[in-house]
Enzyme design. Structure first.
Site: not given
Ligand SMILES: C[S@@+](CC[C@H](N)C(=O)[O-])C[C@H]1O[C@@H](n2cnc3c(N)ncnc32)[C@H](O)[C@@H]1O
Length: 437
Positions: A257, A259-263, A306, A325, A378
């Site tokens: 999961c 975006a936005p890619g920080g981790k 997904d 995440d 979070c």
């Molecule tokens: C909490 S954010 C992630 C933050 C990111 N890891 C960072 O540190 O920058 C959760 C992300 O998961 C994506 N997401 C939600 N369900 C998903 C799925 N089933 N498959 C892939 N991505 C998903 C959301 O669109 C969102 O961008």
């Protein structure tokens, strides 16, 4: 030459439009992008002030609405209510001189609705006259006193009965600015010294190893090497992902999961040669993810899918480390995103918990035996965190909980919870599970 700010609406009109959009379901980021005018020559500080007023107005939106209800016999039109909420916030919490705050708010009311200026003027003056009594009348109402919606308070009460006040106080504070220094481009100490030379003060905690906490937030443009990825903005709690995942050089890592890619960026900066796959379901969030990876010089396979539908993207080679995440309520980051208080609903908790368990179940088989899955949110709500992981472990005999220890975090079932504001960090949850079959 264009007259300064000639085409822009008055600041408080823009603020009212932003708050009105959030009240109608828009995210604060989207509403700011849509309704806030860019800086104009001679008025450079206006957008920063408008942003600050929007953030504060949402932080105190519940109590402002309660005050408005006391001050009005009939609810004002939504845009005027938004304007008055901002005006009350300005009078209660910002340093604007009282006469200027009232005069500018009344002028903004006139722009929005010519008939509303007198009403706004009378209401704000009455608030100033009766302020003490009106504020006291908020006290018996916990939701107004703590400036959080009632449903969320009930959740906190259930999950953290002894910490409700502290959690709300943490959620109502302005968040500090944390940086992450890329060790491939120089040491944290050298970067801190460079900041000091520019008059930007910071402190360096022992952990996370690459973090700096700025004494006062600054625009990223003032950070040396930001465009080249020498430094990124990321809360300390989020930076702990590197310690929790304990990835080794060259390992195959999945950020499910992303975006936005920080981790992903934090991991790739601090562990060499990772073979990284990053997945994001929401295509609209991918440009930002791509920007992060490019700016931070991270090479990764990016898939828009997904993550739980592994048949659509997985090549069959297992991962040594998986990070989920997970999408969550964001209740740990309300201090950064005060719109969460108004956008989330009680029913979101169960829906998000179902999505989180779907991701856990679908991705566990993709882990190599002995490999580790890190689950992060979070959120500070137990159904998304400890109850989620406890239930997963119960139905997954091959999952073994690994012990964790992080500064500012407390034990929470199989994982660790940081409550908002602890050591100046965001509210965050981590659990780390090893595949033991
Ligand atoms: C909490 S954010 C992630 C933050 C990111 N890891 C960072 O540190 O920058 C959760 C992300 O998961 C994506 N997401 C939600 N369900 C998903 C799925 N089933 N498959 C892939 N991505 C998903 C959301 O669109 C969102 O961008």
């Amino acid at each position: 030459m264009r007259a300064p700010n000639s085409s822009a609406e008055p600041i408080r009109v823009q603020v009212a439009r932003v708050l009105h959009a959030v009240a109608r379901g828009s995210s604060l980021d989207q509403a700011l992008a849509r309704h806030l005018a860019p800086p104009a020559a001679g008025y450079e500080r206006d957008p920063a002030f408008a942003r600050a007023l929007c953030y504060e107005s949402l932080r105190h939106g519940v109590s402002s609405a309660a005050l408005l209800a006391q001050l009005c016999q009939r609810p004002p039109k939504p845009l005027i209510a938004a304007l008055l909420g901002a005006a009350l916030t300005e009078l209660r919490f910002l340093a604007t001189p009282v006469h200027a705050a009232v005069a500018e708010s009344v002028a903004a009311a006139r722009v929005l609705d010519s008939g509303a200026a007198g009403f706004a003027n009378a209401l704000l003056r009455r608030f100033l006259r009766e302020r003490e009594t009106l504020e006291l009348q908020l006290q018996p109402n916990p939701s107004a006193r703590l400036d959080h919606p009632a449903w969320l308070l009930a959740r906190y009460q259930e999950d953290w009965p002894d910490q409700v006040e502290a959690i709300c106080a943490g959620g109502n504070q302005a968040a500090p600015m944390w940086l992450r220094v890329d060790p491939r481009q120089g040491s944290r100490e050298a970067y801190q010294a460079e900041l000091a030379e520019l008059g930007i003060e910071s402190s360096a905690p022992e952990s996370p190893a690459q973090a700096l906490l700025l004494t006062t937030p600054v625009a990223v443009e003032r950070l040396p090497g930001f465009a080249q990825g020498r430094v990124s903005v990321q809360d300390a709690a989020a930076q702990q992902v590197v310690a929790v995942m304990a990835a080794k050089p060259g390992q195959r890592v999945l950020d499910a999961c992303a975006a936005p890619g920080g981790k992903s960026a934090a991991l790739a900066e601090q562990v060499p040669d990772l073979v990284l796959t990053v997945i994001e379901k929401d295509a609209q969030r991918c440009p930002r993810l791509e920007d992060t990876l490019r700016r931070c010089r991270v090479s990764a396979r990016l898939v828009v899918a997904d993550a739980a539908d592994s048949a659509s993207w997985w090549d069959g080679e297992r991962f040594d480390r998986i990070l989920i995440d997970a999408p969550c309520t964001g209740t740990g980051v309300i201090r950064r995103h005060p719109d969460i208080k108004f956008l989330r609903r009680a029913s979101d908790v169960a829906a998000l918990a179902r999505e989180q368990s779907r991701l856990l179940d679908a991705l566990w088989p993709l882990l190599t035996p002995g490999g580790r899955l890190t689950y992060a949110t979070c959120s500070i709500l137990k159904p998304e965190n400890q109850a989620q992981i406890e239930a997963f472990c119960q139905r997954t005999p091959s999952a073994r909980v690994l012990p964790l220890s992080l500064p500012g975090f407390i034990a929470a079932g199989p994982g660790l919870q940081c409550l908002p504001g602890s050591l100046d960090q965001d509210g965050f949850y981590y659990a780390c599970l090893q595949r033991s079959d």
